[in-house]
Design a protein around this motif. Structure first.
Motif, short mmCIF file in Angstrom:
data_model
loop_
_atom_site.label_atom_id
_atom_site.label_comp_id
_atom_site.label_asym_id
_atom_site.label_seq_id
_atom_site.Cartn_x
_atom_site.Cartn_y
_atom_site.Cartn_z
N GLY A 293 0.92 -1.32 0.05
CA GLY A 293 0.06 -0.07 -0.05
C GLY A 293 0.67 1.19 0.05
O GLY A 293 0.60 2.13 -0.73
N GLY A 294 2.02 1.08 0.75
CA GLY A 294 2.76 2.46 0.78
C GLY A 294 3.46 2.72 -0.54
O GLY A 294 3.78 3.84 -0.97
N CYS A 295 4.00 1.48 -1.17
CA CYS A 295 4.48 1.48 -2.32
C CYS A 295 3.69 2.21 -3.48
O CYS A 295 4.07 2.86 -4.60
CB CYS A 295 4.82 0.20 -2.84
N ILE A 296 2.37 1.86 -3.31
CA ILE A 296 1.39 2.47 -4.36
C ILE A 296 1.12 4.04 -4.05
O ILE A 296 1.31 4.54 -5.04
CB ILE A 296 -0.28 1.80 -4.06
N ALA A 297 1.16 4.35 -3.07
CA ALA A 297 0.93 5.83 -2.30
C ALA A 297 2.20 6.35 -3.12
O ALA A 297 2.11 7.86 -3.40
CB ALA A 297 0.70 5.84 -0.86
N THR A 346 -8.28 -4.32 -1.67
CA THR A 346 -8.60 -3.82 -2.86
C THR A 346 -8.92 -2.22 -2.74
O THR A 346 -8.37 -1.38 -3.47
CB THR A 346 -9.89 -4.30 -3.81
N LYS A 347 -10.00 -2.06 -1.86
CA LYS A 347 -10.29 -0.67 -1.45
C LYS A 347 -9.27 0.01 -0.84
O LYS A 347 -9.08 1.00 -1.19
CB LYS A 347 -11.52 -0.90 -0.59
N TYR A 349 -6.28 -0.28 -1.25
CA TYR A 349 -4.86 0.18 -2.25
C TYR A 349 -5.52 1.25 -2.87
O TYR A 349 -4.80 2.30 -3.41
CB TYR A 349 -4.52 -0.91 -3.13
N LEU A 350 -6.86 1.56 -3.42
CA LEU A 350 -7.33 2.39 -4.12
C LEU A 350 -7.47 3.62 -3.61
O LEU A 350 -7.03 4.48 -4.18
CB LEU A 350 -9.06 1.90 -4.68
N ILE A 351 -7.91 3.72 -2.39
CA ILE A 351 -8.11 4.93 -1.57
C ILE A 351 -6.72 5.58 -1.25
O ILE A 351 -6.54 6.72 -1.15
CB ILE A 351 -9.04 4.98 -0.63
N TRP A 352 -5.80 4.51 -1.13
CA TRP A 352 -4.17 5.00 -0.68
C TRP A 352 -3.72 5.60 -2.16
O TRP A 352 -2.86 6.58 -2.00
CB TRP A 352 -3.73 3.76 -0.25
N ALA A 353 -4.04 4.82 -3.29
CA ALA A 353 -3.63 5.59 -4.35
C ALA A 353 -3.85 7.08 -4.92
O ALA A 353 -3.26 7.86 -5.07
CB ALA A 353 -3.78 4.85 -5.61
N ILE A 354 -5.41 7.14 -4.30
CA ILE A 354 -5.84 8.59 -4.52
C ILE A 354 -5.35 9.73 -3.61
O ILE A 354 -4.99 10.82 -3.88
CB ILE A 354 -7.31 8.61 -4.45
N PHE A 355 -5.16 9.06 -2.16
CA PHE A 355 -4.43 10.00 -1.27
C PHE A 355 -3.11 10.11 -1.62
O PHE A 355 -2.54 11.47 -1.52
CB PHE A 355 -4.38 9.17 0.06
N GLY A 356 -2.29 9.29 -2.11
CA GLY A 356 -0.94 9.57 -2.48
C GLY A 356 -0.84 10.41 -3.70
O GLY A 356 -0.01 11.30 -3.59
N LEU A 357 -1.63 10.33 -4.72
CA LEU A 357 -1.86 11.30 -5.76
C LEU A 357 -1.86 12.48 -5.34
O LEU A 357 -1.11 13.68 -5.84
CB LEU A 357 -2.84 11.03 -6.84
#
Length: 445
Positions: A293-297, A346-347, A349-357
């Motif tokens: 998750g951290g990697c995705i962010a 799945t959820k 990683y998805l919200i973490w990706a948006i947060f990271g963006l």
């Protein structure tokens, strides 16, 4: 061209990007990636390595947290010292020399951390030596980031300024992504006991090698055209640069300091503290899950820096700040309010990706900050205000975050929102700064 004309020309005039610009961007960004990897790898191992191997087991969980994150924060506390010294010579003898020195200074302590004896071997000297190495790393990074931003700002053409600085920032934050990737590989290739026994040393030793590679790569960079112009016309600052900064550029210092508060909180809390301390520690996700998750962010963070840099060239800093920092305020509250131990990966990683963006908003700090100082003292001005603010805010951010996350303290039953509230607060500060005239246009106002 007289001094006032050079001051007004705070970056190269508008022209198409050429192959030399691209080479400078690639080499600078890659070097920043490797150096920032060295600096943040410690944070990714605080819970799994630092606390069990470098601190006494007799300490309470809260005390362990405070000591472990305190050693991490120490790296930020000494940043002003390294930053001011390297920036002084960067304004006097050239950007490139200090740009190369900073990465050399990072490589050695990173390698030494990788071979340090643990608390079981040498007792209290283990955390003390770790603390000293973190402080040496902090001095190095203090000169690296402002130097990198100035270097690129004085190379790229005017209409690509935001994209250039944003791309470099994405390269620097890419060091976090690299750190997550390396730790994930370690987790997959070794058992937990193997990691505690010896495998934890591998990322730090690799980091030291990365540092040597970075020094070599920066040999191929050329001095910035703006500094060459200053040197050719003998317009280099004759006084001590940081003194001139304090005497004549207080407003610019305040702007950079406030934006640095936003940047440091977004990175430290959103990217470095959240994975292990919150997602892993509070919500009990497995090490591999929160590292992924951290990697995705971290990946979306690097993309966000480029996107918001490009947007700054198109819309200007005020509108871009409203979009990116406003998005960070909203996405951070949504992310932390959505976390639960039984949520699907799945959820998560998805919200973490948006947060990271939206954490990519941090690119606006150097985009706005670099152009608020004239060329003769630009490195010193940015380095002094950025590093001093980073040291100040990073000194209390880990402790404040841990405090806000505790149900026994200020927020009570809403403590799960503590990190999100803090990030949203500093994001709103950044939006306000974006409306100030000097922040909008810099020296062109």
């Amino acid at each position: 061209m007289n001094q006032s004309e050079i001051n007004a020309q705070w970056q190269p005039t508008a022209r198409p990007l050429n192959s030399k610009d691209l080479k400078t961007l690639v080499l600078s960004s890659l070097g920043g990636t490797l150096e920032f990897y060295d600096f943040v790898i410690y944070a990714l191992y605080i819970d799994t390595i630092v606390k069990p191997l470098f601190l006494p087991h007799t300490l309470s969980p809260l005390t362990l947290d405070l000591f472990a994150w305190g050693i991490f924060a120490a790296g930020y506390l000494v940043r002003p010292v390294g930053g001011i010294i390297m920036a002084h010579f960067g304004d006097k003898v050239g950007r490139k020399k200090m740009f190369t020195l900073s990465v050399a200074m990072m490589a050695l302590p990173t390698f030494i951390i990788g071979v340090l004896p643990t608390y079981e071997m040498i007792g209290i000297f283990a955390p003390l030596l770790l603390l000293i190495m973190r402080m040496l790393q902090g001095a190095a990074i203090g000169g690296e980031m402002p130097g990198a931003w100035v270097f690129i700002a004085e190379h790229v053409p005017k209409q690509r300024y935001g994209l250039g600085v944003g791309t470099l920032t994405s390269g620097i934050t890419g060091g976090i992504l690299l750190g997550f990737i390396v730790t994930i590989i370690i987790d997959l290739c070794f058992t937990t006991q193997n990691i505690l026994d010896y495998a934890w040393r591998i990322p730090f030793i690799i980091g030291g090698i990365f540092g040597v590679i970075s020094v070599y790569l920066r040999r191929f960079l050329s001095e910035t055209p703006i500094f060459k112009e200053l040197a050719a016309r003998k317009a280099i600052e004759k006084n001590i640069p940081v003194v001139t900064v304090l005497q004549k550029h207080k407003t610019a210092c305040v702007i950079v300091a406030l934006l640095t508060w936003s940047l440091s909180t977004a990175i430290m809390v959103g990217i470095l503290i959240t994975p292990g301390r919150i997602v892993g520690g509070i919500y009990h996700f497995a090490n591999l899950d929160w590292r992924i998750g951290g990697c995705i962010a971290a990946l979306t963070l690097t993309l966000g820096c480029i996107i918001f840099g490009w947007l700054d060239d198109k819309l200007g800093s005020t509108k871009t700040s409203m979009i990116c920092w406003g998005g960070l305020a909203v996405s951070s509250l949504y992310f932390y309010s959505s976390l639960s131990p039984d949520m699907s990966l799945t959820k998560l990683y998805l919200i973490w990706a948006i947060f990271g963006l939206f954490i990519g908003s941090v690119a606006m700090t150097p985009i706005i900050g670099t152009r608020t100082f004239p060329p003769a003292i630009r490195y010193s001005g940015l380095s002094f205000s950025y590093n001093l603010a980073y040291a100040l805010f990073s000194a209390f951010t880990p402790t404040l975050t841990i405090y806000l996350l505790s149900p026994e303290h200020l927020l009570g039953e809403y403590s799960y929102l503590g990190a999100g509230i803090y990030i949203s607060f500093v994001a709103l500060i950044a939006i306000g700064v974006g409306f100030y005239p000097l922040a909008k246009k810099g020296l062109e106002q």
